[in-house]
Design a protein around this motif. Sequence first.
Motif, PDB file in Angstrom:
ATOM      1  N   ILE A 186       1.285  -4.169   5.038  1.00 46.22           N
ATOM      2  CA  ILE A 186       0.553  -4.682   3.880  1.00 46.22           C
ATOM      3  C   ILE A 186       1.519  -5.589   3.108  1.00 46.22           C
ATOM      4  O   ILE A 186       2.667  -5.221   2.865  1.00 46.22           O
ATOM      5  CB  ILE A 186       0.017  -3.518   3.030  1.00 46.22           C
ATOM      6  N   PHE A 187       1.079  -6.789   2.765  1.00 44.83           N
ATOM      7  CA  PHE A 187       1.980  -7.744   2.129  1.00 44.83           C
ATOM      8  C   PHE A 187       2.253  -7.324   0.686  1.00 44.83           C
ATOM      9  O   PHE A 187       1.342  -6.978  -0.046  1.00 44.83           O
ATOM     10  CB  PHE A 187       1.367  -9.149   2.144  1.00 44.83           C
ATOM     11  N   GLY A 188       3.535  -7.344   0.292  1.00 43.81           N
ATOM     12  CA  GLY A 188       3.896  -7.034  -1.097  1.00 43.81           C
ATOM     13  C   GLY A 188       3.519  -5.618  -1.483  1.00 43.81           C
ATOM     14  O   GLY A 188       2.865  -5.399  -2.496  1.00 43.81           O
ATOM     15  N   TYR A 189       3.937  -4.650  -0.658  1.00 42.96           N
ATOM     16  CA  TYR A 189       3.530  -3.268  -0.869  1.00 42.96           C
ATOM     17  C   TYR A 189       3.790  -2.795  -2.306  1.00 42.96           C
ATOM     18  O   TYR A 189       2.918  -2.238  -2.966  1.00 42.96           O
ATOM     19  CB  TYR A 189       4.247  -2.357   0.123  1.00 42.96           C
ATOM     20  N   ARG A 190       5.010  -3.039  -2.795  1.00 41.29           N
ATOM     21  CA  ARG A 190       5.347  -2.573  -4.146  1.00 41.29           C
ATOM     22  C   ARG A 190       4.461  -3.240  -5.194  1.00 41.29           C
ATOM     23  O   ARG A 190       3.994  -2.603  -6.145  1.00 41.29           O
ATOM     24  CB  ARG A 190       6.819  -2.864  -4.458  1.00 41.29           C
ATOM     25  N   ALA A 191       4.227  -4.540  -5.031  1.00 40.41           N
ATOM     26  CA  ALA A 191       3.361  -5.250  -5.978  1.00 40.41           C
ATOM     27  C   ALA A 191       1.942  -4.699  -5.923  1.00 40.41           C
ATOM     28  O   ALA A 191       1.246  -4.629  -6.944  1.00 40.41           O
ATOM     29  CB  ALA A 191       3.361  -6.745  -5.663  1.00 40.41           C
ATOM     30  N   MET A 192       1.500  -4.299  -4.713  1.00 34.20           N
ATOM     31  CA  MET A 192       0.150  -3.744  -4.573  1.00 34.20           C
ATOM     32  C   MET A 192       0.034  -2.417  -5.330  1.00 34.20           C
ATOM     33  O   MET A 192      -0.950  -2.168  -6.026  1.00 34.20           O
ATOM     34  CB  MET A 192      -0.191  -3.515  -3.096  1.00 34.20           C
ATOM     35  N   VAL A 193       1.054  -1.561  -5.185  1.00 33.66           N
ATOM     36  CA  VAL A 193       1.037  -0.268  -5.887  1.00 33.66           C
ATOM     37  C   VAL A 193       1.117  -0.504  -7.392  1.00 33.66           C
ATOM     38  O   VAL A 193       0.357   0.079  -8.172  1.00 33.66           O
ATOM     39  CB  VAL A 193       2.196   0.628  -5.405  1.00 33.66           C
ATOM     40  N   ALA A 194       2.039  -1.398  -7.799  1.00 33.53           N
ATOM     41  CA  ALA A 194       2.199  -1.680  -9.224  1.00 33.53           C
ATOM     42  C   ALA A 194       0.898  -2.240  -9.799  1.00 33.53           C
ATOM     43  O   ALA A 194       0.520  -1.909 -10.941  1.00 33.53           O
ATOM     44  CB  ALA A 194       3.343  -2.671  -9.441  1.00 33.53           C
ATOM     45  N   SER A 195       0.187  -3.062  -9.026  1.00 31.76           N
ATOM     46  CA  SER A 195      -1.063  -3.640  -9.525  1.00 31.76           C
ATOM     47  C   SER A 195      -2.121  -2.570  -9.748  1.00 31.76           C
ATOM     48  O   SER A 195      -2.854  -2.611 -10.735  1.00 31.76           O
ATOM     49  CB  SER A 195      -1.606  -4.679  -8.534  1.00 31.76           C
ATOM     50  N   ILE A 196      -2.207  -1.618  -8.806  1.00 23.97           N
ATOM     51  CA  ILE A 196      -3.188  -0.535  -8.986  1.00 23.97           C
ATOM     52  C   ILE A 196      -2.867   0.246 -10.255  1.00 23.97           C
ATOM     53  O   ILE A 196      -3.750   0.557 -11.062  1.00 23.97           O
ATOM     54  CB  ILE A 196      -3.206   0.395  -7.750  1.00 23.97           C
ATOM     55  N   LEU A 197      -1.563   0.538 -10.465  1.00 26.72           N
ATOM     56  CA  LEU A 197      -1.171   1.284 -11.673  1.00 26.72           C
ATOM     57  C   LEU A 197      -1.466   0.455 -12.920  1.00 26.72           C
ATOM     58  O   LEU A 197      -1.944   0.983 -13.930  1.00 26.72           O
ATOM     59  CB  LEU A 197       0.317   1.659 -11.600  1.00 26.72           C
ATOM     60  N   ALA A 198      -1.186  -0.858 -12.852  1.00 27.76           N
ATOM     61  CA  ALA A 198      -1.427  -1.725 -14.014  1.00 27.76           C
ATOM     62  C   ALA A 198      -2.918  -1.785 -14.333  1.00 27.76           C
ATOM     63  O   ALA A 198      -3.322  -1.695 -15.497  1.00 27.76           O
ATOM     64  CB  ALA A 198      -0.879  -3.131 -13.740  1.00 27.76           C
ATOM     65  N   ILE A 199      -3.754  -1.915 -13.289  1.00 25.15           N
ATOM     66  CA  ILE A 199      -5.205  -1.957 -13.520  1.00 25.15           C
ATOM     67  C   ILE A 199      -5.663  -0.636 -14.128  1.00 25.15           C
ATOM     68  O   ILE A 199      -6.449  -0.610 -15.083  1.00 25.15           O
ATOM     69  CB  ILE A 199      -5.959  -2.247 -12.204  1.00 25.15           C
ATOM     70  N   ALA A 200      -5.135   0.476 -13.590  1.00 26.15           N
ATOM     71  CA  ALA A 200      -5.540   1.789 -14.108  1.00 26.15           C
ATOM     72  C   ALA A 200      -5.174   1.912 -15.585  1.00 26.15           C
ATOM     73  O   ALA A 200      -5.979   2.378 -16.403  1.00 26.15           O
ATOM     74  CB  ALA A 200      -4.888   2.908 -13.294  1.00 26.15           C
ATOM     75  N   PHE A 201      -3.952   1.453 -15.953  1.00 28.28           N
ATOM     76  CA  PHE A 201      -3.546   1.540 -17.356  1.00 28.28           C
ATOM     77  C   PHE A 201      -4.383   0.602 -18.231  1.00 28.28           C
ATOM     78  O   PHE A 201      -4.939   1.007 -19.253  1.00 28.28           O
ATOM     79  CB  PHE A 201      -2.057   1.213 -17.522  1.00 28.28           C
ATOM     80  N   LEU A 202      -4.493  -0.668 -17.822  1.00 30.13           N
ATOM     81  CA  LEU A 202      -5.216  -1.644 -18.647  1.00 30.13           C
ATOM     82  C   LEU A 202      -6.682  -1.246 -18.835  1.00 30.13           C
ATOM     83  O   LEU A 202      -7.290  -1.548 -19.869  1.00 30.13           O
ATOM     84  CB  LEU A 202      -5.125  -3.039 -18.010  1.00 30.13           C
TER      85      LEU A 202
END
Length: 366
Positions: free
Chosen positions: A77-93
């Motif tokens: 999966i491209f940019g694995y860390r960014a993908m995880v961080a994005s899910i967390l960011a969406i969940a927080f926002l």
Amino acid sequence: PVLLSAALLLIMDRSFGTSFFLSDIFIQGEVLHYQGGSPVLFEHLFWFLGHPEVYIVLLPALGITSEVMSTNARKPIFGYRAMVASILAIAFLSTIVWGHHMFISGMNPFLGSVFTFTTLLIAIPSAVKAFNYITTLWKGNLQLNPAMLFSIGLVSTFITGGLTGIILGDSTLDINVHDTYFVVAHFHLVMGISALYGLFAGVYHWFPKMFKRMMNKNLGYVHFWITAICAYGVFFPMHFVGMAGVPRRYYENTAFPMFDELTDVNVLITVFALIAGLAQLVFLYNFISSIFYGKPTEQNPWKSNTLEWTAPIEHLHGNWEGKIPEVHRWAYDYSKTQDNGEYVIPGQDFVPQNIPLQQDEEELNH
Ligand SMILES: [Cu+2]
């Protein structure tokens, strides 16, 4: 908890004479005893649940898509860390944007601009995810089975539905189309259809693991293509119905002659919706008949790295006989080559997680 509290306060208002949500009320000159409550407060409490809730539906579908897409693109999966961080960011926002449902509820316009700002911030992690999904597909050895098609379908509706979210998240633009079919079209594409596609992708992908048999691939293709075409057939024209001003939540619009010329579009939408509904019967038939008559599966039909595919086909208590397997590597070692250009396991383009790491590999950066 917030919705439950709101419901309890509502019960108090209705049955015990409190005024949490009821402001001063006059009926035919008579003053009721309610004082100082705010109906908008109920909306705040409702949407404090309501907005995060749509992400509770969508985020697991995004996770399923990451797994299915990586496996079937034969690439990490491209940019694995960014993908995880994005899910967390969406969940927080998602917990600080609820006011975008209330731009015309009588909320202070300044507060509206704050909710516009937090809402538009969600576009950033969402765009990161969309680009990373597409980059995962880029130059991959794509296996276009039904699970993969539904995952790609999710990326498509996530983008087309998400783009109109930028319009609706901006209070100045939202006011023009608030409570019209534009909102219905946006919401069902980005959250309804995307979440369903993720669900279908997961079912087609993990069905062999659940029932030891394969689902019929051709019926899966029929299901996907009819659903994909009809989903856009329903929701693409619906945006224009909304921009023409047709309000949502009305039983019928025949009382408004200015909407008469939109009847044809609504009929078209209905036809697409009925066909889409029929296509789900194909899925239902495929699902149930495959449980009993599907082709028996091999151990690891999608040549996947994740641990569940190393468990024996026969379902066992504890999943594995004897020792539980040890995880040595991440789940995305697809098409991974050594320095000499050979696959890590010769002739096999994937390295399951329970294969020990080799020393020379440790230097390779994931
Ligand atoms: Cu929302």
